[in-house]
Design an enzyme around this catalytic site. Structure first.
Site, PDB file in Angstrom:
ATOM      1  N   ARG A  54       0.944  -1.192   0.070  1.00  0.00           N
ATOM      2  CA  ARG A  54      -0.091   0.008   0.044  1.00  0.00           C
ATOM      3  C   ARG A  54       0.908   1.220   0.031  1.00  0.00           C
ATOM      4  NH1 ARG A  54       2.533   1.904   3.627  1.00  0.00           N
ATOM      5  NH2 ARG A  54       0.853   3.504   3.706  1.00  0.00           N
ATOM      6  N   ASP A 245      -2.312  10.743  -2.193  1.00  0.00           N
ATOM      7  CA  ASP A 245      -2.636   9.473  -3.321  1.00  0.00           C
ATOM      8  C   ASP A 245      -2.806  10.134  -4.610  1.00  0.00           C
ATOM      9  OD1 ASP A 245      -2.997   8.201  -0.579  1.00  0.00           O
ATOM     10  OD2 ASP A 245      -3.105   6.772  -2.065  1.00  0.00           O
TER      11      ASP A 245
END
Ligand code: MRU
Length: 358
Positions: A54, A245
């Site tokens: 991740r 992100d």
């Protein structure tokens, strides 16, 4: 390929060895350090979806190698059949998580490279894909180091720095994004304090950031998310630095849920709020933060803790994994090309033009 991000005891986030992708299972840290071989595209999809790998840059590198894993059995295929299959696998991997733009960025780069490769056979195209994934991997290490150089002057001796979630070595294949300036300053012998928000519900701050900074010998203190404003009020925090992100064209920033609250508190107390990311996280195709797709995850992540139910059965739960911080709250965005400041729309476009010209 094994690239060691910095001097610590951490195993690498991922490795490509003998045509196989090896991932450090981050869901088991810090108690267990388990490296798993992923030998099918479904296994890579699940690893991304379930957050075993991740963090936006690491997801991008994993997806690039994921396409290699997917295409390894297709080496006997014709060029046309290989490229058609590659597109299907890229679309599949792209569906693993919606918010980190590095996933789409890496897959599109791999597709463009394969289409442009002169190889006439599946084996030749496979070799070209492996080489391109290796370049994406190497570049990630270098970009993190450059972010560290540009962000290093922000870290002043004796000061307190707050970070949220994990934008560290574990979220990349280098020294992280938000953590890169911290590792650089620490490497030069600077003394400063880091506060790591635990980051409910999946505790990336407690399990990953606190762990990796402690392993590397930094002065790190773990706090719950709700404690951050109180520490700011006490004058313990002089700087906030987080990862992201996806950054929209207007400078709005999507990052782990809770980031927005930290940014609002930082604004209230007059504390600079910086975001660190490689330019692959800047998404000029998305105009504003409101256009960013925010991943909504399962209810159990909120209603259960450490394997035990903590909320009444049948409770309604919301679990957005990310939030959007408006650009007005962002002091600067630290990239491998330097720090971008307001006005973001113009300055991010100029940064891309500079990158294209380089
Ligand atoms: O859900 P996660 O753990 O993938 O979320 C990670 C983050 O929010 C990070 O801050 C972001 O991806 C930047 S990583 C350098």
């Amino acid at each position: 390929m094994a690239l060691q991000p910095h001097k610590s005891n951490l195993p690498p986030t991922l490795e490509w060895r003998d045509d196989t992708l090896y991932l450090l299972d981050q869901t088991r840290l810090p108690l267990e350090s388990v490296v798993e071989a992923t030998d099918s595209v479904e296994a890579v999809w699940r690893a991304i979806h379930e957050l075993r790998v991740r963090g936006a840059p690491a997801i991008g590198v994993a997806a690039a190698y994921g396409l290699c894993v997917a295409m390894r059995p297709e080496r006997e295929a014709s060029r046309e059949a290989f490229l058609a299959r590659l597109e299907q696998h890229a679309a599949y991997l792209d569906s693993a998580r919606p918010t980190a733009v590095n996933l789409r960025w890496a897959l599109e780069r791999m597709l463009a490279h394969a289409r442009g490769a002169s190889a006439t056979t599946g084996a030749g195209l496979y070799a070209a894909l492996v080489a391109e994934a290796g370049r994406i991997h190497h570049e990630d290490v270098e970009l993190c180091a450059k972010i560290g150089e540009h962000g290093r002057p922000l870290i002043e001796p004796g000061k307190g720095v707050l970070t949220h979630c994990n934008a560290g070595a574990l979220a990349t294949t280098g020294i992280g994004t938000a953590t890169a300036p911290l590792y650089c300053a620490h490497g030069e012998g600077a003394s400063f304090r880091v506060y790591a928000d635990e980051t409910r519900p999946l505790l990336q701050g407690a399990r990953l950031t606190a762990y990796e900074l402690q392993q590397a010998g930094l002065d790190v203190t773990l706090i719950t998310d709700s404690m951050a404003p109180a520490l700011m009020a006490q004058g313990l925090i002089d700087l906030v630095i987080v990862g992201t992100d996806r950054v929209a064209a207007n400078g709005d920033v999507a990052n782990k849920i809770g980031t927005l609250g930290v940014a609002i508190a930082a604004k209230h107390f007059g504390i600079p709020f910086y975001v660190a990311c490689p330019s692959s996280t800047l998404d000029l195709r998305t105009a504003r933060g409101a256009d960013i797709v925010i991943e909504e995850r399962g209810a159990d992540e909120v209603a259960r803790l450490a394997g035990r139910r903590i909320a009444p059965e049948g409770m309604k739960v919301r679990n957005p994994a990310f939030d959007v911080t408006p650009h007005a709250l962002v002091t600067g965005i630290v990239t491998e090309l330097g720090i971008v400041r307001a006005p973001y729309e113009a300055n991010l476009a100029a940064l891309f033009a500079k990158r294209a010209a380089a």
